[in-house]
Design a protein around this motif. Structure first.
Motif, mmCIF file in Angstrom:
data_model
loop_
_atom_site.group_PDB
_atom_site.id
_atom_site.type_symbol
_atom_site.label_atom_id
_atom_site.label_comp_id
_atom_site.label_asym_id
_atom_site.label_seq_id
_atom_site.Cartn_x
_atom_site.Cartn_y
_atom_site.Cartn_z
ATOM 1 N N ASP A 33 0.787 -1.441 -0.063
ATOM 2 C CA ASP A 33 0.400 -0.076 0.007
ATOM 3 C C ASP A 33 1.093 1.072 0.030
ATOM 4 O OD1 ASP A 33 -1.954 1.997 -0.139
ATOM 5 O OD2 ASP A 33 -3.114 1.019 1.813
ATOM 6 N N VAL A 34 0.332 2.074 -0.414
ATOM 7 C CA VAL A 34 1.060 3.573 -0.445
ATOM 8 C C VAL A 34 -0.027 4.168 0.616
ATOM 9 C CG1 VAL A 34 1.848 5.219 -2.010
ATOM 10 C CG2 VAL A 34 2.444 3.087 -2.438
ATOM 11 N N PRO A 35 -0.048 4.835 1.471
ATOM 12 C CA PRO A 35 -0.777 5.286 2.380
ATOM 13 C C PRO A 35 -1.372 6.485 2.150
ATOM 14 C CG PRO A 35 1.231 4.151 4.363
ATOM 15 C CD PRO A 35 1.119 4.271 2.252
ATOM 16 N N ASP A 36 -0.492 7.783 1.298
ATOM 17 C CA ASP A 36 -0.229 8.954 1.687
ATOM 18 C C ASP A 36 -0.635 9.366 0.131
ATOM 19 O OD1 ASP A 36 -0.169 8.890 3.909
ATOM 20 O OD2 ASP A 36 1.938 9.208 3.580
ATOM 21 N N LEU A 62 11.177 12.132 10.603
ATOM 22 C CA LEU A 62 9.779 12.870 10.460
ATOM 23 C C LEU A 62 8.762 12.849 12.012
ATOM 24 C CD1 LEU A 62 9.488 10.596 7.370
ATOM 25 C CD2 LEU A 62 8.872 12.597 7.178
ATOM 26 N N PRO A 63 7.322 13.188 11.947
ATOM 27 C CA PRO A 63 6.606 13.139 12.406
ATOM 28 C C PRO A 63 6.092 11.495 13.388
ATOM 29 C CG PRO A 63 5.329 14.464 11.924
ATOM 30 C CD PRO A 63 6.784 13.495 11.268
ATOM 31 N N ALA A 64 5.786 11.243 14.506
ATOM 32 C CA ALA A 64 6.317 9.741 15.112
ATOM 33 C C ALA A 64 5.056 9.103 13.932
ATOM 34 C CB ALA A 64 5.835 9.359 16.059
ATOM 35 N N VAL A 65 3.395 9.710 13.487
ATOM 36 C CA VAL A 65 2.259 9.661 12.878
ATOM 37 C C VAL A 65 2.800 8.695 11.441
ATOM 38 C CG1 VAL A 65 1.076 10.545 14.550
ATOM 39 C CG2 VAL A 65 1.490 11.635 12.305
ATOM 40 N N LEU A 66 3.880 9.326 11.041
ATOM 41 C CA LEU A 66 3.707 9.083 9.952
ATOM 42 C C LEU A 66 5.294 7.816 9.429
ATOM 43 C CD1 LEU A 66 4.550 12.306 7.739
ATOM 44 C CD2 LEU A 66 2.682 10.128 7.652
ATOM 45 N N THR A 67 5.585 7.055 10.947
ATOM 46 C CA THR A 67 6.412 6.445 10.933
ATOM 47 C C THR A 67 6.221 4.744 10.761
ATOM 48 O OG1 THR A 67 7.433 6.524 12.964
ATOM 49 C CG2 THR A 67 8.558 7.703 11.323
ATOM 50 N N LEU A 90 -18.405 5.348 3.817
ATOM 51 C CA LEU A 90 -17.803 4.019 5.137
ATOM 52 C C LEU A 90 -16.962 5.684 6.228
ATOM 53 C CD1 LEU A 90 -14.198 4.399 4.712
ATOM 54 C CD2 LEU A 90 -14.998 2.619 3.536
ATOM 55 N N GLU A 91 -16.454 5.059 7.168
ATOM 56 C CA GLU A 91 -16.144 5.611 8.507
ATOM 57 C C GLU A 91 -15.272 5.576 8.954
ATOM 58 O OE1 GLU A 91 -16.367 6.108 13.578
ATOM 59 O OE2 GLU A 91 -18.548 6.209 11.921
ATOM 60 N N ILE A 92 -13.514 5.901 9.074
ATOM 61 C CA ILE A 92 -12.331 5.631 9.651
ATOM 62 C C ILE A 92 -12.235 5.597 10.940
ATOM 63 C CG2 ILE A 92 -10.104 5.404 8.570
ATOM 64 C CD1 ILE A 92 -10.793 6.814 6.035
ATOM 65 N N GLN A 93 -11.953 4.065 11.645
ATOM 66 C CA GLN A 93 -11.359 4.856 12.879
ATOM 67 C C GLN A 93 -10.271 4.554 13.577
ATOM 68 O OE1 GLN A 93 -13.656 1.412 14.869
ATOM 69 N NE2 GLN A 93 -15.090 2.599 14.744
ATOM 70 N N GLN A 94 -9.325 5.456 13.698
ATOM 71 C CA GLN A 94 -7.525 5.447 14.108
ATOM 72 C C GLN A 94 -7.079 5.802 13.127
ATOM 73 O OE1 GLN A 94 -7.638 1.892 16.505
ATOM 74 N NE2 GLN A 94 -9.162 2.676 18.076
ATOM 75 N N GLU A 95 -7.504 6.127 11.790
ATOM 76 C CA GLU A 95 -6.690 6.068 11.461
ATOM 77 C C GLU A 95 -5.781 7.080 11.470
ATOM 78 O OE1 GLU A 95 -4.929 5.864 7.574
ATOM 79 O OE2 GLU A 95 -6.164 4.563 8.014
ATOM 80 N N ALA A 96 -5.731 7.883 12.689
ATOM 81 C CA ALA A 96 -4.313 9.042 12.483
ATOM 82 C C ALA A 96 -4.719 9.224 13.621
ATOM 83 C CB ALA A 96 -4.666 9.897 11.416
ATOM 84 N N PRO A 97 -3.874 9.814 14.199
ATOM 85 C CA PRO A 97 -4.359 10.210 15.937
ATOM 86 C C PRO A 97 -4.728 11.713 15.141
ATOM 87 C CG PRO A 97 -1.567 10.926 15.219
ATOM 88 C CD PRO A 97 -2.691 10.191 14.244
ATOM 89 N N ASP A 151 1.305 13.574 19.097
ATOM 90 C CA ASP A 151 1.545 12.917 18.826
ATOM 91 C C ASP A 151 1.031 14.082 17.323
ATOM 92 O OD1 ASP A 151 3.148 10.860 19.101
ATOM 93 O OD2 ASP A 151 2.441 9.563 18.592
ATOM 94 N N GLY A 152 0.132 13.942 17.756
ATOM 95 C CA GLY A 152 -1.209 14.440 16.573
ATOM 96 C C GLY A 152 -1.119 15.484 16.493
ATOM 97 N N GLU A 153 -0.611 16.554 17.741
ATOM 98 C CA GLU A 153 -0.342 18.351 17.586
ATOM 99 C C GLU A 153 1.282 18.170 16.805
ATOM 100 O OE1 GLU A 153 -1.091 20.571 21.474
ATOM 101 O OE2 GLU A 153 -0.517 18.431 21.599
ATOM 102 N N ARG A 154 1.801 17.623 16.805
ATOM 103 C CA ARG A 154 3.678 17.348 16.202
ATOM 104 C C ARG A 154 3.024 17.605 14.167
ATOM 105 N NH1 ARG A 154 8.675 17.047 17.868
ATOM 106 N NH2 ARG A 154 7.951 16.483 19.987
ATOM 107 N N TYR A 155 2.257 16.552 14.354
ATOM 108 C CA TYR A 155 1.913 16.224 12.675
ATOM 109 C C TYR A 155 1.204 17.279 12.268
ATOM 110 C CZ TYR A 155 -0.078 13.636 9.216
ATOM 111 O OH TYR A 155 -1.324 13.379 8.119
ATOM 112 N N ALA A 156 0.531 18.487 13.480
ATOM 113 C CA ALA A 156 -0.780 19.023 12.544
ATOM 114 C C ALA A 156 0.652 20.187 11.900
ATOM 115 C CB ALA A 156 -1.730 19.397 13.893
ATOM 116 N N ALA A 157 1.199 20.473 13.325
ATOM 117 C CA ALA A 157 2.588 21.446 12.770
ATOM 118 C C ALA A 157 3.488 21.209 12.219
ATOM 119 C CB ALA A 157 3.569 22.118 14.349
ATOM 120 N N TRP A 158 3.655 19.978 11.990
ATOM 121 C CA TRP A 158 4.518 19.636 10.392
ATOM 122 C C TRP A 158 3.742 20.078 9.071
ATOM 123 C CZ3 TRP A 158 3.924 15.104 6.717
ATOM 124 C CH2 TRP A 158 4.674 15.463 6.357
#
Length: 825
Positions: free
Chosen positions: A67-70, A102-107, A170-177, A361-368
């Motif tokens: 897969d290529v998630p992004d 990279l932010p933790a959510v992308l690793t 559909l609904e996605i659960q926990q796809e990103a923080p 992790d979510g705040e860091r990803y938002a800043a990124w």
């Protein structure tokens, strides 16, 4: 024709892995893309290093990318190229390097689950969206993303799911923080009742000695502390804390933790200053360089209080406000530079994003994301902010560039943010500006050789004089004080008569003072007077430091703690003698000498919360503290106009360590802390207590003479050669068995020497092996060897070859490669 990609995975492996790109993922798979790949029996998130259309050899059983998630690559071309350079230069695995950038959510791999919300088809669905939707409709309840891949095979399922969710199917659960800051709380115990006499304390606590110790510790840290800090760092149980509450002398409160102390505060109004002649000249040269390709690297050497921050802001005003470019500002530690950060927020408001460890992790990803999209244009942060994805990067500024915190020590990649910043700026065509009152000798060497440009701010703002500095010889002070009644030499001098008189004078005038001792605890170690035994850590070959509140012996390397023994464990002689001085002992002496003074101690033991540094410094700024005592964390980033006295309790701490940078660190620390005095109209004075008043590092600090110190220190490092005269790499080999570690170190030396001889490689010197100065930490024995080379490229090639090819004799042996180390301890 099939297409392939070389993928870096987040594992300590010095290679990339070849994967086939399924036809359904060809368009999404580009260099820098985050991909999900099978790796052994697991699925890992990796990153595409390069595409391969016709591999020379095709491994048997090559597997497909899943897969290529992004929708966009996680790494832009310039950041991917920078990561490749870091991996080569520092001999680090590429996958670990990319993970650090990279932010933790992308690793990490997504733990997404999909739930169908509508059962009807939407006419505009693509082929992959239809396949995914049909598969999900055939199942009841949530379906894991990993199950989708297992059933449908490789495909763009993450992106297809996002598009289906946008259509409401559909609904996605926990796809990103969550990007919403989490509500984080902490429990704080605070004193509610003052026990003014010893008799009152005896009546309240009786035989509850641990509760009394906790009460007295809380008194020493402004009456409050985080409960988690008490248990995790000080070994105080919850029942002891509750005991204070039950006795009615304390209460436990639940407080919300902000992500940073500026979260709910409006940006302060900007205070404008007309640049001095030196500032205007520096700003003009920097602005002129912006049109050069590439702009040069500049070292801004400005004495403490000379207004380096104003220069930073004016340069960024041109870049960000007028030219619409972006910038990165690195600071040694976010929590210790509130005044600097406030000034940037005042000048640039919402264009500033803070990147720091307190973010979720979510705040860091938002800043990124805000930086990558161009919504925010200035990133301010510590070491890792050098990787911020700023659009149209125009400048990287490193404040206090000499600080050792810019070096990543563990884990790999062990990069230095200053060197990475220089390389990134060069490749981006951006300005790189390094600022300090005491530049690192590496940076100074570059300016002396003409490779980098030097700018000077030789005077303080308003032409205020630098504070007068004079020394107190501790040897004479000890002789003057004489001996105790039993004939033994008296204890160490904490406050010499000169320093005591100076403190009395400041307190009488309502001024403030800062005292520095770069050693925490009560005393350096505890020793038996009969047999001479010193209590040491069972996991580390270091002496245990004695702490007073609560009484205990602590290892400052592994945090092991044990009670203070009443008798020597070896010979049973009663009592142990305290040797050396720590900040706790200085605090006790200050309390006894100046009972009415308001004290604050700032070291690792008192700064329990994320932003407790900020809270203490705010009290100093409001003039609620008369004397601020602390370790090196008080030596930088502070600008308090009412501080007119700085005292250094013992300038020799760290001066004689077995490390080639010991003199440089001492000079920098003394110069920096001296600069905290005399920043207001009242002027200032610095008193340095030392047993080595003739040492050149101290002598040059007395005269605020950086140029003289640099010339002398460079000469000291010429023979034997140490940086910056040569490039250095430290290879540390560690393991649980001392003999096995020694044998592994000897095998590494033999392997390297054999390679040097076989390839006839000249210009690289191999020293060692030998035990590390601290030869055991956390139960692991440590040996090391040094590689020296005047040319960086041959050393880099040798380190890379060693990292890929050398196999330790045992799986229990760990090899750490540290290029350009800042410490050899």
């Amino acid at each position: 024709m099939s297409c392939y990609a070389r993928v870096a995975v987040p594992r300590p492996l010095y290679q990339t892995f070849l994967y086939r790109i399924p036809e359904s993922l060809v368009e999404e798979t580009v260099p820098g893309s985050r991909v999900v790949v099978p790796f052994g029996r697991k699925q890992l998130t990796g990153w595409v290093d390069e595409l391969v259309h016709a591999p020379e050899t095709l491994p048997r059983g090559v597997r497909d990318i899943l897969d290529v998630p992004d929708p966009q690559p996680a790494l832009t071309d310039d950041l991917l190229d920078l990561c490749r350079w870091i991996a080569r230069y520092y001999a680090a695995p590429l996958g670990l390097t990319i993970r650090a950038a990279l932010p933790a959510v992308l690793t990490v791999e997504s733990a997404a689950r999909f739930i169908v919300r509508r059962g009807d088809f939407d006419p505009g669905l693509t082929g992959s969206e239809k396949r995914l939707f049909e598969h999900l409709r055939s199942h009841k309840g949530p379906v894991k993303l990993s199950s989708v891949r297992k059933s449908l095979g490789p495909g763009p399922w993450s992106n297809a799911a996002v598009r289906l969710a946008e259509r409401g199917l559909l609904e996605i659960q926990q796809e990103a923080p969550s990007l919403r800051p989490p509500l984080r709380t902490r429990q704080v115990v605070a004193l509610t009742r003052e026990l003014t006499s010893l008799q009152e304390r005896d009546n309240v606590f009786k035989r509850a000695s641990r509760q009394r110790e906790l009460y007295e510790y809380l008194e020493s840290v402004a009456g409050r502390a985080e409960v988690a800090h008490l248990s995790e760092r000080l070994g105080i149980s919850r029942s002891v804390v509750q005991g204070l509450v039950d006795k009615g002398v304390a209460e436990i409160n639940v407080e919300e933790i902000a992500s940073h102390p500026f979260a709910d505060l409006p940006a302060p109004p900007e205070v404008t200053h007309a640049p001095t002649t030196a500032q205007a000249a520096a700003i003009s040269r920097l602005l002129d360089s912006l049109d050069q390709r590439p702009p040069n690297v500049f070292v801004l050497k400005g004495v403490t209080g000379s207004g380096k921050t104003l220069v930073y802001i004016e340069v960024l005003r041109e870049l960000v406000v007028r030219r619409g470019q972006g910038a990165i500002v690195l600071v040694p530690e976010i929590s210790l530079t509130p005044q600097t950060l406030s000034r940037f927020r005042a000048a640039f408001g919402d264009d500033v994003v803070l990147l720091h460890s307190a973010l979720s992790d979510g705040e860091r990803y938002a800043a990124w994301q805000a930086l990558r999209s161009g919504e925010k244009r200035i990133a301010i942060g510590a070491r890792s902010a050098v990787f911020a994805p700023v659009k149209r990067l125009g400048a990287i500024i490193i404040d206090e560039e000499h600080e050792g915190t810019y070096k990543q020590s563990d884990p790999a990649p062990r990069y230095h943010a200053r060197e990475v910043a220089v390389m990134r700026a060069r490749r981006a065509g951006a300005l790189c500006l390094l600022g300090s009152a005491t530049p690192s000798l590496e940076s100074w060497w570059q300016t002396e050789s003409g490779k980098w440009q030097r700018l000077d701010l030789p005077e303080r703002i308003g032409a205020r004089p630098l504070p007068a500095i004079h020394t107190v010889d501790l040897r004479s002070a000890i002789k003057t004080r004489g001996r105790e009644a039993n004939g033994r030499p008296s204890g160490p001098v904490v406050l010499s008569p000169d320093l005591k008189t100076a403190l009395e004078d400041r307190l009488a005038r309502g001024e403030q003072a800062i005292l520095l001792l770069n050693r925490r605890g009560y005393s350096n170690f505890a020793q038996c007077l009969e047999c001479g035994t010193v209590r040491t850590c069972w996991q580390c070959n270091v002496s245990l430091t004695q702490h007073r509140r609560p009484p205990r012996l602590v290892c400052h390397h592994c945090s092991h703690q044990e009670p203070l023994p009443e008798a020597c464990p070896e010979c049973s002689a009663p009592g142990l003698r305290q040797r050396g001085v720590g900040t706790e002992q200085v605090e006790r002496v200050l309390e006894e000498t100046f009972p009415d003074a308001r004290l604050a101690r700032m070291d690792v033991d008192t700064t329990s919360g994320k932003w407790s540094h900020h809270e203490i410094l705010e009290r100093v700024g409001r003039r609620h503290v008369d004397i601020l005592l602390g370790t090196q964390m008080i030596a930088k980033g502070l600008d308090f106009p009412h501080v007119t006295l700085v005292g250094v309790i013992n300038a020799d701490v760290g001066l004689n360590l077995p490390d080639f940078r010991a003199s440089e660190r001492t000079f920098q620390l003394l110069t920096q802390v001296a600069g905290r005095a005399g920043r207001g109209e009242a002027g200032g004075e610095v008193i340095v207590q030392t047993a080595l008043p003739g040492h050149y590092a101290i002598q040059y600090a007395l005269d605020h003479d950086f140029d003289g110190f640099a010339e002398r220190e460079l000469e000291e490092r010429r023979e034997p050669a140490y940086p910056p005269h040569t490039r250095l790499a430290n290879l540390v080999i560690s393991g649980r068995g001392e003999l096995h570690v020694q044998q592994a170190a000897e095998a590494a030396v033999s392997w390297l020497q054999g390679l040097l001889d076989a390839r006839r490689i000249v210009g690289i010197d191999l020293l060692g092996p030998a035990p590390c100065p601290i030869d055991r930490i956390r139960g692991r024995w440590r040996w090391h060897l040094l590689l020296k080379s005047r040319e960086p490229e041959p050393l880099g090639r040798l380190l890379g070859y060693f990292a890929r090819r050398f196999e330790p004799p045992s799986a229990q042996i760990r090899v750490e490669l540290d290029r350009d180390p800042v410490s050899l301890l």
